[in-house]
Design a protein around this motif. Structure first.
Motif, PDB file in Angstrom:
ATOM      1  N   GLY A 184       0.797  -1.217   0.000  1.00 11.97           N
ATOM      2  CA  GLY A 184       0.000   0.000   0.000  1.00 11.97           C
ATOM      3  C   GLY A 184       0.830   1.267   0.000  1.00 11.97           C
ATOM      4  N   TYR A 185       1.604   1.479  -1.055  1.00 10.40           N
ATOM      5  CA  TYR A 185       2.434   2.683  -1.135  1.00 10.40           C
ATOM      6  C   TYR A 185       2.694   3.042  -2.589  1.00 10.40           C
ATOM      7  CZ  TYR A 185       6.629   0.088  -2.514  1.00 10.40           C
ATOM      8  OH  TYR A 185       7.545  -0.671  -3.193  1.00 10.40           O
ATOM      9  N   VAL A 186       3.180   4.258  -2.793  1.00 11.28           N
ATOM     10  CA  VAL A 186       3.606   4.690  -4.116  1.00 11.28           C
ATOM     11  C   VAL A 186       5.129   4.743  -4.136  1.00 11.28           C
ATOM     12  CG1 VAL A 186       1.496   5.946  -4.638  1.00 11.28           C
ATOM     13  CG2 VAL A 186       3.394   7.155  -3.541  1.00 11.28           C
ATOM     14  N   GLN A 187       5.692   4.612  -5.325  1.00  7.78           N
ATOM     15  CA  GLN A 187       7.147   4.593  -5.469  1.00  7.78           C
ATOM     16  C   GLN A 187       7.764   5.986  -5.370  1.00  7.78           C
ATOM     17  OE1 GLN A 187       9.165   2.027  -5.647  1.00  7.78           O
ATOM     18  NE2 GLN A 187       7.761   0.346  -6.022  1.00  7.78           N
ATOM     19  N   ALA A 188       7.033   7.004  -5.785  1.00  9.22           N
ATOM     20  CA  ALA A 188       7.568   8.357  -5.753  1.00  9.22           C
ATOM     21  C   ALA A 188       6.439   9.356  -5.592  1.00  9.22           C
ATOM     22  CB  ALA A 188       8.356   8.649  -7.026  1.00  9.22           C
ATOM     23  N   VAL A 189       6.757  10.434  -4.887  1.00 12.64           N
ATOM     24  CA  VAL A 189       5.798  11.509  -4.643  1.00 12.64           C
ATOM     25  C   VAL A 189       6.497  12.832  -4.905  1.00 12.64           C
ATOM     26  CG1 VAL A 189       4.350  12.666  -2.921  1.00 12.64           C
ATOM     27  CG2 VAL A 189       4.645  10.192  -2.816  1.00 12.64           C
ATOM     28  N   GLN A 190       5.855  13.693  -5.682  1.00 15.44           N
ATOM     29  CA  GLN A 190       6.373  15.044  -5.885  1.00 15.44           C
ATOM     30  C   GLN A 190       5.457  16.023  -5.177  1.00 15.44           C
ATOM     31  OE1 GLN A 190       6.811  16.428  -9.934  1.00 15.44           O
ATOM     32  NE2 GLN A 190       7.353  18.483  -9.265  1.00 15.44           N
ATOM     33  N   VAL A 191       6.048  16.880  -4.358  1.00 16.12           N
ATOM     34  CA  VAL A 191       5.347  17.983  -3.713  1.00 16.12           C
ATOM     35  C   VAL A 191       6.142  19.235  -4.054  1.00 16.12           C
ATOM     36  CG1 VAL A 191       4.579  18.994  -1.534  1.00 16.12           C
ATOM     37  CG2 VAL A 191       4.549  16.506  -1.832  1.00 16.12           C
ATOM     38  N   LYS A 192       5.485  20.148  -4.750  1.00 18.96           N
ATOM     39  CA  LYS A 192       6.164  21.336  -5.273  1.00 18.96           C
ATOM     40  C   LYS A 192       7.379  20.872  -6.067  1.00 18.96           C
ATOM     41  CE  LYS A 192       4.228  24.350  -1.833  1.00 18.96           C
ATOM     42  NZ  LYS A 192       4.451  25.334  -0.795  1.00 18.96           N
ATOM     43  N   GLY A 193       8.572  21.368  -5.766  1.00 14.70           N
ATOM     44  CA  GLY A 193       9.752  20.999  -6.550  1.00 14.70           C
ATOM     45  C   GLY A 193      10.565  19.850  -5.984  1.00 14.70           C
ATOM     46  N   THR A 194      10.032  19.146  -4.974  1.00 15.29           N
ATOM     47  CA  THR A 194      10.776  18.052  -4.362  1.00 15.29           C
ATOM     48  C   THR A 194      10.149  16.707  -4.710  1.00 15.29           C
ATOM     49  OG1 THR A 194      11.423  19.489  -2.527  1.00 15.29           O
ATOM     50  CG2 THR A 194      11.689  17.125  -2.188  1.00 15.29           C
ATOM     51  N   ILE A 195      10.992  15.770  -5.112  1.00 16.81           N
ATOM     52  CA  ILE A 195      10.557  14.414  -5.446  1.00 16.81           C
ATOM     53  C   ILE A 195      11.149  13.471  -4.412  1.00 16.81           C
ATOM     54  CG2 ILE A 195      10.566  12.578  -7.181  1.00 16.81           C
ATOM     55  CD1 ILE A 195      11.305  14.914  -9.211  1.00 16.81           C
ATOM     56  N   TYR A 196      10.277  12.725  -3.744  1.00 15.44           N
ATOM     57  CA  TYR A 196      10.688  11.737  -2.749  1.00 15.44           C
ATOM     58  C   TYR A 196      10.523  10.357  -3.378  1.00 15.44           C
ATOM     59  CZ  TYR A 196       9.843  15.763   0.250  1.00 15.44           C
ATOM     60  OH  TYR A 196       9.860  17.026   0.803  1.00 15.44           O
ATOM     61  N   VAL A 197      11.616   9.618  -3.505  1.00 13.15           N
ATOM     62  CA  VAL A 197      11.577   8.300  -4.134  1.00 13.15           C
ATOM     63  C   VAL A 197      11.720   7.243  -3.046  1.00 13.15           C
ATOM     64  CG1 VAL A 197      12.637   6.756  -5.822  1.00 13.15           C
ATOM     65  CG2 VAL A 197      12.536   9.220  -6.279  1.00 13.15           C
ATOM     66  N   SER A 198      10.722   6.387  -2.936  1.00 16.84           N
ATOM     67  CA  SER A 198      10.749   5.293  -1.966  1.00 16.84           C
ATOM     68  C   SER A 198      11.939   4.388  -2.225  1.00 16.84           C
ATOM     69  CB  SER A 198       9.474   4.449  -2.083  1.00 16.84           C
ATOM     70  OG  SER A 198       8.326   5.207  -1.776  1.00 16.84           O
ATOM     71  N   GLY A 199      12.287   3.593  -1.235  1.00 12.11           N
ATOM     72  CA  GLY A 199      13.398   2.667  -1.378  1.00 12.11           C
ATOM     73  C   GLY A 199      13.245   1.799  -2.614  1.00 12.11           C
ATOM     74  N   GLN A 200      14.230   1.878  -3.488  1.00 12.41           N
ATOM     75  CA  GLN A 200      14.221   1.117  -4.738  1.00 12.41           C
ATOM     76  C   GLN A 200      15.058  -0.140  -4.582  1.00 12.41           C
ATOM     77  OE1 GLN A 200      12.323   2.213  -7.651  1.00 12.41           O
ATOM     78  NE2 GLN A 200      11.550   3.105  -5.747  1.00 12.41           N
ATOM     79  N   LEU A 201      14.712  -1.156  -5.364  1.00 16.77           N
ATOM     80  CA  LEU A 201      15.482  -2.387  -5.363  1.00 16.77           C
ATOM     81  C   LEU A 201      15.710  -2.854  -6.776  1.00 16.77           C
ATOM     82  CD1 LEU A 201      13.124  -5.256  -4.684  1.00 16.77           C
ATOM     83  CD2 LEU A 201      12.476  -3.045  -3.807  1.00 16.77           C
ATOM     84  N   SER A 202      16.385  -3.979  -6.907  1.00 17.87           N
ATOM     85  CA  SER A 202      16.846  -4.433  -8.231  1.00 17.87           C
ATOM     86  C   SER A 202      15.847  -5.390  -8.872  1.00 17.87           C
ATOM     87  CB  SER A 202      18.209  -5.121  -8.095  1.00 17.87           C
ATOM     88  OG  SER A 202      18.099  -6.292  -7.315  1.00 17.87           O
ATOM     89  N   HIS A 203      14.807  -4.839  -9.474  1.00 16.39           N
ATOM     90  CA  HIS A 203      13.818  -5.672 -10.157  1.00 16.39           C
ATOM     91  C   HIS A 203      13.689  -5.249 -11.610  1.00 16.39           C
ATOM     92  CE1 HIS A 203      10.805  -2.446 -10.236  1.00 16.39           C
ATOM     93  NE2 HIS A 203      11.241  -2.141  -9.030  1.00 16.39           N
ATOM     94  N   ASP A 204      13.146  -6.164 -12.416  1.00 18.66           N
ATOM     95  CA  ASP A 204      12.880  -5.825 -13.809  1.00 18.66           C
ATOM     96  C   ASP A 204      11.466  -5.249 -13.913  1.00 18.66           C
ATOM     97  OD1 ASP A 204      11.097  -8.009 -13.761  1.00 18.66           O
ATOM     98  OD2 ASP A 204      12.419  -9.296 -14.957  1.00 18.66           O
ATOM     99  N   ASP A 205      11.006  -4.991 -15.134  1.00 15.47           N
ATOM    100  CA  ASP A 205       9.687  -4.377 -15.335  1.00 15.47           C
ATOM    101  C   ASP A 205       8.537  -5.261 -14.869  1.00 15.47           C
ATOM    102  OD1 ASP A 205      10.848  -2.082 -16.363  1.00 15.47           O
ATOM    103  OD2 ASP A 205      10.625  -2.711 -18.451  1.00 15.47           O
ATOM    104  N   ASP A 206       8.774  -6.572 -14.767  1.00 14.80           N
ATOM    105  CA  ASP A 206       7.732  -7.492 -14.299  1.00 14.80           C
ATOM    106  C   ASP A 206       7.785  -7.732 -12.795  1.00 14.80           C
ATOM    107  OD1 ASP A 206       6.730  -7.901 -16.917  1.00 14.80           O
ATOM    108  OD2 ASP A 206       8.331  -9.364 -17.300  1.00 14.80           O
ATOM    109  N   GLY A 207       8.730  -7.108 -12.106  1.00 15.66           N
ATOM    110  CA  GLY A 207       8.844  -7.283 -10.662  1.00 15.66           C
ATOM    111  C   GLY A 207       9.710  -8.453 -10.242  1.00 15.66           C
ATOM    112  N   LYS A 208      10.442  -9.034 -11.190  1.00 20.06           N
ATOM    113  CA  LYS A 208      11.353 -10.134 -10.859  1.00 20.06           C
ATOM    114  C   LYS A 208      12.686  -9.543 -10.410  1.00 20.06           C
ATOM    115  CE  LYS A 208      13.678 -14.138 -12.772  1.00 20.06           C
ATOM    116  NZ  LYS A 208      14.076 -14.847 -13.962  1.00 20.06           N
TER     117      LYS A 208
END
Length: 152
Positions: free
Chosen positions: A22-46
């Motif tokens: 239940g979360y989004v990967q990135a949020v922009q508020v005004k000029g700031t972009i907050y990117v959630s913790g990223q990991l090493s997956h492909d486009d299918d989530g593998k």
């Protein structure tokens, strides 16, 4: 990407765990972009370069750290691009890792490659943790970027 009523713009990769947790990967508020913790997956989530696990489900070595870090940056770049941003706009990054020495060695190589400079112009944190979301995952990286955006 979606806009919501409280001036947030959000973006996702479309992988299963976004809805499950239940979360989004990135949020922009005004000029700031907050990117959630990223990991090493492909486009299918593998997961790309998953760590080999022992009988207790713990990584047995960290030799795939460089591959995981590289793919994690690739995924972050995809999200930033949805907001018209690049790694040049990143002002802070935090690497959460299961093994600090291997992450320091691998990260110093990959960061210079991804930012295309020997001295990336962002604050950086390298934090050792005991576990991450997936057993085969040995690194997660969160980002904060700032872009020029007119005030609404």
């Amino acid at each position: 990407m979606t806009n919501n009523s409280n001036a947030k713009t959000v973006a996702n990769h479309g992988v299963a765990w976004e809805r499950a947790f239940g979360y989004v990967q990135a949020v922009q508020v005004k000029g700031t972009i907050y990117v959630s913790g990223q990991l090493s997956h492909d486009d299918d989530g593998k997961l790309i370069a998953p760590a080999e696990l022992d009988a207790n489900g713990r990584p047995v070595d960290f030799s795939r750290m460089e591959e995981q870090i590289r793919q994690t940056y690739v995924n972050a770049k995809k999200l930033l691009a949805k907001f018209g941003a690049t790694l040049d706009d990143v002002v802070e990054e935090t690497l959460y890792v299961l093994d600090v020495p291997s992450a320091f060695a691998a990260g110093s190589t990959v960061r210079k490659e991804m930012y295309a400079t020997d001295m990336p112009q962002c604050a950086s944190n390298l934090i050792g943790v005991s576990a991450l979301a997936f057993a085969e995952q040995i690194v997660e990286i969160a980002f904060r970027a700032v872009i020029d955006k007119p005030v609404d």
